[in-house]
Every structure is written in structure tokens, then in C-alpha cells.
Write an enzyme that holds these catalytic residues in place. Structure first.
Site, PDB file in Angstrom:
ATOM      1  N   LYS A  97       5.543   2.180  -2.865  1.00 55.36           N
ATOM      2  CA  LYS A  97       5.473   3.526  -3.444  1.00 55.36           C
ATOM      3  C   LYS A  97       5.765   3.418  -4.927  1.00 55.36           C
ATOM      4  O   LYS A  97       6.487   2.515  -5.367  1.00 55.36           O
ATOM      5  CB  LYS A  97       6.484   4.464  -2.793  1.00 55.36           C
ATOM      6  N   GLN A 112       6.953   4.074   4.223  1.00 58.74           N
ATOM      7  CA  GLN A 112       5.566   3.620   4.202  1.00 58.74           C
ATOM      8  C   GLN A 112       5.381   2.328   4.990  1.00 58.74           C
ATOM      9  O   GLN A 112       4.320   2.089   5.563  1.00 58.74           O
ATOM     10  CB  GLN A 112       5.112   3.419   2.754  1.00 58.74           C
ATOM     11  N   GLY A 159      -3.075   8.187  -4.454  1.00 58.42           N
ATOM     12  CA  GLY A 159      -2.498   9.418  -4.962  1.00 58.42           C
ATOM     13  C   GLY A 159      -1.316   9.881  -4.127  1.00 58.42           C
ATOM     14  O   GLY A 159      -1.012   9.342  -3.070  1.00 58.42           O
ATOM     15  N   LYS A 189       0.854  -1.204   0.000  1.00 61.07           N
ATOM     16  CA  LYS A 189       0.000   0.000   0.000  1.00 61.07           C
ATOM     17  C   LYS A 189       0.876   1.236   0.000  1.00 61.07           C
ATOM     18  O   LYS A 189       1.759   1.374   0.845  1.00 61.07           O
ATOM     19  CB  LYS A 189      -0.907   0.014   1.246  1.00 61.07           C
TER      20      LYS A 189
END
Length: 449
Positions: free
Chosen positions: A128, A113, A167, A92
Site C-alpha cells: 500500500k 492487502q 488507485g 500489489k
């Protein structure tokens, strides 16, 4: 069982392999320097080559994106996806469209992340992606053709249970719509293959606001720990995009006076602070007209400082919400001299390591991005949950969940960041250790793979 001998030996080994990736090396150094005392006290986490596995993506790929502009000319861009770690759930992480995008930046973002997603307590791994494509100055048709060309390759590697992009800089609601729509066409599935979608096709209420709101909720918890609040505080915000806009909105609702915003060309200073009317104008200029903060300054007769950053203004709270490494040592020193009480990161790694160290040494409360700006990905996780259940939650329900998650993140940072002999919670240590433990325990439980 192999065991890493020392921090220096580990960082040297990473640098030998990835020496051409400065942003990634900076992120690795920041994380492991802060958690090394914990690792020395808990040697099981230094075995099974766990650390070496953690800094190596499960997979990373680069691909060509060829598309046709409005003049009929073929353009070629480079795109990437770094799928870093899926120990606790599907990959993710966002997609970024900006000329600066390269593998080093995406590895740094994907690495961050991992821990940010772990802090949310939701089952999401770290990833990412992005491209050096610049949507600025492009027509809607050009942006659509580029997004479709990119997704023609990316769709093979993502999916609701594999990797769910979202996004990021340069990828707003328009771009997410084009990407998600073409993904649905290619895969023949309407599952949650992208988050940050419009409300008309599976999106979640509060998702656009989530990172900015979450930043303020986290900073509010930091202040509450000291018996303080946003009421009456003078706040400096950098950036003028999604995160900055909603951070300003929420800070105003809590009684703060926000006196700056910025973009890559300069910053605006308003000694009287934002009002509801001024904020609405900023939303219109940035989101509808796609203008610059200079236009905002001209509309209200405000001071505009070309080529400068807002950290020279005397404030109580500073919220860097623009991009990586925007707050350098000299900026931190100026903030400290001017009496700043709290700095919390709305962007990803906007504060350099040297600046962070200076702020901590001066006993300034510092909220690192992986904790402070985790509200965005947390609400993406809530969007995934709603999609899987075929439900829509009300704005109040989503906001309450977001607020709870940010308070839980603060509690975990406090748990691991309370250090004997230090007056303030070390949120850098707390966030890094809390995120690391969750991921490391999952990796050890699943064996070597």
C-alpha cells in the site's frame, strides 16, 4: 526454532515496536485474535518466527514530494510505499491521496492487502502507498504536476514483476493516468506498471465497477447460504465514491431498495430508494462535477443529515463503503436494535473491532472487507493478466471471472469459518485463516528471508 508462546505475548511484542501506529495495531489484533485457535491447533505456523516476519514489512519507505502550484508556489508533501509481503507474487496494492495518510494507516492497509490478495487465489503480494496530498480543490494541472513529482521517486521501486500500484481514495482514473504515463516515460517500458488504467491505454473493462460489484456478489453468496437474496431488502450504503456507486447499481439490479449514501459531511436519506435516474445524477455530481451528496439531496428534494452517518436508518443490510472505523460500537448497537440482518464491508476495515464483536454476538451476518471488497484487486489481477497477454477481454468475460472469484472466496471463508456449535459461518475467522494459510505455506516453503 522459536515459537510464539501466547497471543497476548505476541500482541505485546508488536505493540512495543509499533505502539505509535494504532491503525496497524488494530489490524494485527483483529487478524491474530481470530486465527489464534487455528494456530494453536497447527503449531508449525508458530515456528520459524513466521508470525514476527508476517507483521514486519519487507520494506517501507518515505519520501518528499516537491511540486509547484498554479500560483508558482512550491508545495511539499510526504509520500510512502509499504511493500509488505511478496511470498505469493509481486507486491500489489493501491495508492491513496488524502490528508490523513500516514505510515500507520498504510501499514494497516498493506497488512490487510496481504490476506485479501491471497484470498483471490491470484499470485499477488500485499502493499500500500500514498501521500498526504489532497486532490480536492486542485486544478488538473496541479494534480498532474504532483503525480509526476511523486512518480519521479516512486518509479525506482515499482515495476510489472516487482510492485504494481493501483488507485484508492483520492486516486481515480485521472490520477492513475498521470502516474502511469510518467512511469512509462521514466522507465521506457509500457508493461503493466499500474492498474486501474483507462481503456485507451491498457485498462480492463469492469475495473471501475469491480469492488462494488464484488461486494454485492459476496453479500449475495452470504444471503444464499441462508436461502435468502437481495430481492425486496432495504439497504443502507455509506460513501458515494466508486465503491458505493457500483454497489448501489448492482444491488438495484438484484431487486434491493437502497435508501442512503453519504460523504464526509453527512448523509442523504431517500425512503423511496435510488432509481436509475437518481443514480445517474449521483454519478454526474460525484464524478464529473466533483460535488457533495448535499447537492444530490437538493436536486431531488431529499433529507440531508449534516455531520451524521447513515447507520441510524432502519435497514435489512448495511454496506459501509466509505473509510476505516466509520461504523463504531454505538452504530452497530443501533443497527442491531433496528433488526439488521447482514453487514458487509465495502471499505477497508470500516467497522471497529468492538462493533464487529457486537454484530457477531448478535448473530448478524458479517462480511469482512478483506473478503467482501476483494473484487477490486481481483480485477486488477485480471488486468495484469490481460496486459501480459496483450489481450482485451469483454465486459462479460471479466464480470464472469469476478463473480467466480468472489464465489471462490466465499467458499474458502465457509471452509475455514464453519465452527462447531455456531449457527452462522464466521466470515472473519474464515477469511483470515484462508488468507493466512496460503501466505504462510508460501513463506515456509521459501525458507527464512
Amino acid at each position: 526454532m522459536s515459537k510464539v508462546a501466547s497471543l497476548d505475548a505476541f500482541l505485546t511484542k508488536v505493540a512495543q515496536r509499533d505502539g505509535y501506529q494504532p491503525e496497524f495495531l488494530q489490524a494485527v489484533r483483529e487478524v491474530f485474535t481470530s486465527i489464534w485457535p487455528f494456530l494453536e491447533a497447527n503449531p508449525k505456523y508458530r515456528s520459524e518466527a513466521l508470525l514476527e516476519r508476517l507483521v514486519e514489512p519487507e520494506r517501507a519507505f518515505q519520501f518528499r514530494v516537491a511540486w509547484t502550484d498554479d500560483k508558482g508556489q512550491v508545495q511539499v508533501n510526504r509520500a510512502f510505499r509499504v511493500q509488505f509481503n511478496s511470498a505469493i507474487g509481486p507486491f500489489k496494492g493501491g495508492m491513496r491521496f488524502h490528508p490523513s495518510v500516514n505510515l500507520s494507516i498504510l501499514k494497516f492497509l498493506g497488512f490487510e492487502q496481504i490476506f485479501k490478495n491471497a484470498l483471490t487465489t491470484l499470485p499477488m503480494g500485499g502493499a500500500k502507498g500514498g501521500s498526504d496530498f489532497d486532490p480536492k480543490g486542485k486544478s488538473d494541472a496541479e494534480v498532474m504536476r504532483f503525480c509526476q513529482a511523486l512518480m519521479a521517486e516512486l518509479y525506482r521501486h515499482v515495476g510489472a514483476d516487482t510492485d504494481v500500484p493501483a488507485g484508492d481514495i483520492g486516486v481515480g482514473g485521472r490520477e492513475v493516468g498521470y502516474l502511469a504515463g510518467y512511469m512509462k516515460k521514466l522507465s521506457n517500458q509500457s508493461a503493466c506498471v499500474f492498474t486501474g488504467r483507462g481503456l485507451s491505454f491498457g485498462g480492463s473493462l469492469i475495473r471501475p465497477e469491480a469492488t462494488g460489484y464484488g461486494l454485492i456478489y459476496f453479500a449475495q453468496a452470504m444471503l444464499a447460504e441462508k436461502g435468502d437474496s437481495f430481492a425486496g431488502k432495504v439497504v443502507s450504503v455509506s460513501g458515494s465514491g466508486n465503491v458505493a456507486q457500483y454497489a448501489i447499481e448492482k444491488a438495484l439490479s438484484l431487486g434491493a431498495k437502497v435508501v442512503t449514501c453519504s460523504d464526509s459531511s453527512g448523509y442523504v436519506y431517500d425512503p423511496n430508494g435510488f432509481t436509475t435516474e437518481k443514480l445517474a445524477a449521483l454519478f454526474d455530481i460525484k464524478n464529473t462535477k466533483r460535488g457533495r451528496v448535499k447537492d444530490y439531496a437538493e436536486q431531488f428534494g431529499l433529507q440531508y443529515f449534516e455531520g451524521k452517518r447513515p447507520w441510524e436508518v432502519q435497514v435489512d443490510i448495511a454496506l459501509p463503503c466509505a473509510t476505516q472505523n466509520e461504523l463504531e460500537l454505538s452504530d452497530a448497537q443501533r443497527l442491531i436494535k433496528n433488526g439488521v440482518k447482514l453487514v458487509a464491508e465495502g471499505a477497508n476495515m470500516p467497522t471497529t473491532i468492538e462493533a464487529t464483536e457486537a454484530l457477531l454476538a448478535a448473530d448478524v451476518l458479517f462480511g469482512p472487507g478483506k473478503a467482501a471488497n476483494a473484487g477490486g484487486v481481483a480485477t486488477s489481477g485480471l488486468e495484469m493478466a490481460q496486459s501480459s497477454q496483450r489481450l482485451y477481454w469483454t465486459a462479460e468475460e471479466v464480470d464472469a471471472q469476478l463473480h467466480r472469484i468472489m464465489l471462490d472466496i466465499h467458499a474458502n471463508c465457509k471452509k475455514y469459518g464453519t465452527i462447531e456449535g455456531q449457527e452462522n459461518i464466521n466470515y472473519v475467522v474464515g477469511a483470515n485463516v484462508a488468507g493466512f494459510v496460503k501466505v504462510a505455506d508460501a513463506m515456509l516453503a521459501q525458507g527464512v528471508y
